[in-house]
Motif scaffolding. Structure first.
Motif: not given
Length: 113
Positions: A56-71, A84-92
């Protein structure tokens, strides 16, 4: 090797270990891991992620914020939609390895013998 270079190597290793542990803590949340798995397939809109992962939106937003904050992810706005897209190629590479190791594969059953 001199003591100074050994200390430098150890400090470099400590820094790398700290960064890796932080990444693994982030991946340790099943919702975030599922989101990253979906994003490993390409850029997705928030609404698509909500539907695909079942958050659901509140939980989704919270988890996406964590992923953004971690870069780990980046965003792009197109009108009212946020993508949204993966920012770190090594993560792929890491996600691909985890998929190979832990996700069900369509394999032929072992031959009876």
């Amino acid at each position: 090797m001199t003591e100074a270079s050994t200390d430098l190597d150890m400090q470099t290793m400590r820094d790398a270990a700290s960064a890796t542990a932080s990444l693994l803590r982030t991946l340790g949340n099943p919702d975030r891991l599922l989101l990253l798995c979906q994003l490993s397939q390409g850029e997705r809109a928030v609404g698509e992620l909500e539907e695909l992962v079942g958050l659901r939106q509140p939980s989704l937003s919270q988890q996406l914020a964590v992923l953004r904050n971690e870069g780990l992810v980046q965003t792009r706005r197109d009108g009212k939609r946020i993508f949204y897209r993966i920012a770190e190629p090594r993560l792929l590479v890491l996600l691909g390895t985890l998929y190979q190791l832990y996700c069900p594969q369509d394999e032929a059953p072992p031959a009876a013998g």
